[in-house]
Design an enzyme around this catalytic site. Sequence first.
Site, PDB file in Angstrom:
ATOM      1  N   THR A  61      48.384  31.114  28.450  1.00 46.72           N
ATOM      2  CA  THR A  61      47.797  32.268  29.116  1.00 46.72           C
ATOM      3  C   THR A  61      46.804  32.958  28.193  1.00 46.72           C
ATOM      4  OG1 THR A  61      48.280  34.233  30.439  1.00 46.72           O
ATOM      5  CG2 THR A  61      49.742  33.821  28.569  1.00 46.72           C
ATOM      6  N   LYS A  65      43.286  29.941  27.173  1.00 48.86           N
ATOM      7  CA  LYS A  65      43.064  28.873  28.154  1.00 48.86           C
ATOM      8  C   LYS A  65      41.861  27.988  27.825  1.00 48.86           C
ATOM      9  CE  LYS A  65      45.271  31.406  31.909  1.00 48.86           C
ATOM     10  NZ  LYS A  65      45.160  31.929  33.279  1.00 48.86           N
ATOM     11  N   ASP A 101      46.138  27.513  38.290  1.00 49.39           N
ATOM     12  CA  ASP A 101      45.832  28.863  38.783  1.00 49.39           C
ATOM     13  C   ASP A 101      45.191  28.830  40.183  1.00 49.39           C
ATOM     14  OD1 ASP A 101      46.816  30.265  36.605  1.00 49.39           O
ATOM     15  OD2 ASP A 101      44.920  30.156  35.511  1.00 49.39           O
ATOM     16  N   ALA A 127      33.254  37.683  36.859  1.00 56.87           N
ATOM     17  CA  ALA A 127      32.710  36.376  36.481  1.00 56.87           C
ATOM     18  C   ALA A 127      33.247  35.946  35.120  1.00 56.87           C
ATOM     19  CB  ALA A 127      31.185  36.428  36.468  1.00 56.87           C
ATOM     20  N   GLY A 128      34.431  36.427  34.772  1.00 60.23           N
ATOM     21  CA  GLY A 128      35.088  36.019  33.529  1.00 60.23           C
ATOM     22  C   GLY A 128      35.971  34.813  33.767  1.00 60.23           C
ATOM     23  N   GLY A 129      36.914  34.608  32.887  1.00 60.67           N
ATOM     24  CA  GLY A 129      37.787  33.438  32.963  1.00 60.67           C
ATOM     25  C   GLY A 129      38.614  33.403  34.239  1.00 60.67           C
ATOM     26  N   ALA A 130      39.108  34.557  34.660  1.00 58.94           N
ATOM     27  CA  ALA A 130      39.960  34.598  35.846  1.00 58.94           C
ATOM     28  C   ALA A 130      39.176  34.187  37.089  1.00 58.94           C
ATOM     29  CB  ALA A 130      40.547  35.997  36.023  1.00 58.94           C
ATOM     30  N   ARG A 150      29.206  42.986  37.321  1.00 54.83           N
ATOM     31  CA  ARG A 150      28.342  43.994  36.699  1.00 54.83           C
ATOM     32  C   ARG A 150      27.196  43.303  35.978  1.00 54.83           C
ATOM     33  NH1 ARG A 150      32.740  47.392  33.318  1.00 54.83           N
ATOM     34  NH2 ARG A 150      32.675  45.360  32.297  1.00 54.83           N
ATOM     35  N   MET A 213      44.122  39.969  41.641  1.00 50.17           N
ATOM     36  CA  MET A 213      44.826  38.961  40.838  1.00 50.17           C
ATOM     37  C   MET A 213      45.736  39.590  39.787  1.00 50.17           C
ATOM     38  SD  MET A 213      41.897  35.998  40.731  1.00 50.17           S
ATOM     39  CE  MET A 213      42.570  35.149  39.326  1.00 50.17           C
ATOM     40  N   TYR A 215      48.938  41.850  38.721  1.00 54.31           N
ATOM     41  CA  TYR A 215      50.216  42.094  39.397  1.00 54.31           C
ATOM     42  C   TYR A 215      51.008  43.165  38.658  1.00 54.31           C
ATOM     43  CZ  TYR A 215      52.067  39.059  35.748  1.00 54.31           C
ATOM     44  OH  TYR A 215      52.384  38.517  34.542  1.00 54.31           O
TER      45      TYR A 215
HETATM   46  P1  ATR Z   1      39.305  37.515  32.398  1.00 52.51           P
HETATM   47  O1  ATR Z   1      39.688  36.315  31.609  1.00 52.51           O
HETATM   48  O2  ATR Z   1      40.460  38.386  32.815  1.00 52.51           O
HETATM   49  O3  ATR Z   1      38.426  37.184  33.545  1.00 52.51           O
HETATM   50  P2  ATR Z   1      36.995  38.427  30.935  1.00 52.51           P
HETATM   51  O4  ATR Z   1      36.521  37.040  30.746  1.00 52.51           O
HETATM   52  O5  ATR Z   1      36.903  39.402  29.808  1.00 52.51           O
HETATM   53  O6  ATR Z   1      38.506  38.468  31.376  1.00 52.51           O
HETATM   54  O7  ATR Z   1      36.233  39.015  32.194  1.00 52.51           O
HETATM   55  C1  ATR Z   1      36.447  40.307  32.666  1.00 52.51           C
HETATM   56  C2  ATR Z   1      35.700  40.492  33.977  1.00 52.51           C
HETATM   57  O8  ATR Z   1      36.028  41.778  34.523  1.00 52.51           O
HETATM   58  C3  ATR Z   1      34.192  40.457  33.839  1.00 52.51           C
HETATM   59  O9  ATR Z   1      33.652  39.893  35.023  1.00 52.51           O
HETATM   60  C4  ATR Z   1      33.839  41.943  33.734  1.00 52.51           C
HETATM   61  O10 ATR Z   1      32.520  42.250  34.131  1.00 52.51           O
HETATM   62  P3  ATR Z   1      31.281  42.052  33.108  1.00 52.51           P
HETATM   63  O11 ATR Z   1      31.096  40.575  32.929  1.00 52.51           O
HETATM   64  O12 ATR Z   1      30.119  42.661  33.782  1.00 52.51           O
HETATM   65  O13 ATR Z   1      31.690  42.740  31.845  1.00 52.51           O
HETATM   66  C5  ATR Z   1      34.823  42.526  34.709  1.00 52.51           C
HETATM   67  N1  ATR Z   1      35.157  43.941  34.521  1.00 52.51           N
HETATM   68  C6  ATR Z   1      35.941  44.497  33.575  1.00 52.51           C
HETATM   69  N2  ATR Z   1      36.070  45.813  33.750  1.00 52.51           N
HETATM   70  C7  ATR Z   1      35.345  46.128  34.858  1.00 52.51           C
HETATM   71  C8  ATR Z   1      35.076  47.355  35.585  1.00 52.51           C
HETATM   72  N3  ATR Z   1      35.600  48.512  35.198  1.00 52.51           N
HETATM   73  N4  ATR Z   1      34.287  47.272  36.677  1.00 52.51           N
HETATM   74  C9  ATR Z   1      33.772  46.086  37.087  1.00 52.51           C
HETATM   75  N5  ATR Z   1      33.985  44.916  36.446  1.00 52.51           N
HETATM   76  C10 ATR Z   1      34.756  44.934  35.356  1.00 52.51           C
END
Ligand code: ATR
Length: 267
Positions: A61, A65, A101, A127-130, A150, A213, A215
């Site tokens: 986790t 990953k 996942d 658009a992060g890992g999740a 964003r 996603m 919980y």
């Molecule tokens: P994860 O593995 O959980 O996806 P991550 O790779 O750090 O973590 O990605 C976090 C995501 O949440 C990103 O898409 C981030 O947006 P940015 O790429 O623009 O930074 C988004 N995110 C985090 N906090 C946010 C908020 N308060 N409002 C909108 N998007 C948010």
Amino acid sequence: TDRYAVIGNPISHSKSPLIHGLFAEQTRQDMSYEAIEAPLDGFAATVQRLRTEGYKGCNVTVPFKFEAYAMCDQLSSRAREAKAVNTLIFRDGEILGTNTDGVGLLADIENNLGFKLMWKDALLLGAGGAAAGVLWPLFNAGAGVDIANRTVDKAQALADEFKGAGTVYARSYEELAGRKYDLVINATSSGLSDELPPLPDGLFKPGALAYDMVYGRETPFMAFARRQGAAVVADGLGMLVEQAAEAFCLWRDVRPDTRAVLDKLRK
Ligand code: ATR
């Protein structure tokens, strides 16, 4: 007793040992499953130690990953699509990696919540890992997907992977004004800091499903979706149980009854 574990950092709040413990009890498997916190610079070393000690596999986790993906001898197509691995199998001296996942999210949405994805308009927030981990499964299940983030460049990079395969659009949050969706999935980490992505009113079509996603808590996104009239609002607990079941099934060749475990966890 066959040994398994989940590796992450932090890991103390993980529900995976509880979930796999319930699966093992239910299916009478002679196995153990523990949570292991690897140092941030010590993921690969931790995996090698477990192999040496005879573990049969592990879950991976946050934040490991991608490292897991990089160290596998063999990758499933699901792992390749996600470019991330959450399940390792140690077999015949090799590390096999897959990602459960996406299947977990699909099982929760389609089976548990009874919401079919084919020809539905879906909006994926983040658009992060999740987000990356569930994009191909949503697309393969037949949903049209818009990705909002964003940082629009990151959404565009994800959308670009679908050139030739079909249409997935990247959007800014401003561009969402006036658009409507059957399904909105929050794959941002905003809920963890009690924040709400900047969403416009009127996003949900009649009958729409809002899915976070995250919980274990009512996120601002879930509260927003209720106010905005989403027909069903779900957190990610079902996905957690379903991705665990898929991993369990790969390791043990027996499918646990997820409904019973989910009911127990919700109490
Ligand atoms: P994860 O593995 O959980 O996806 P991550 O790779 O750090 O973590 O990605 C976090 C995501 O949440 C990103 O898409 C981030 O947006 P940015 O790429 O623009 O930074 C988004 N995110 C985090 N906090 C946010 C908020 N308060 N409002 C909108 N998007 C948010």
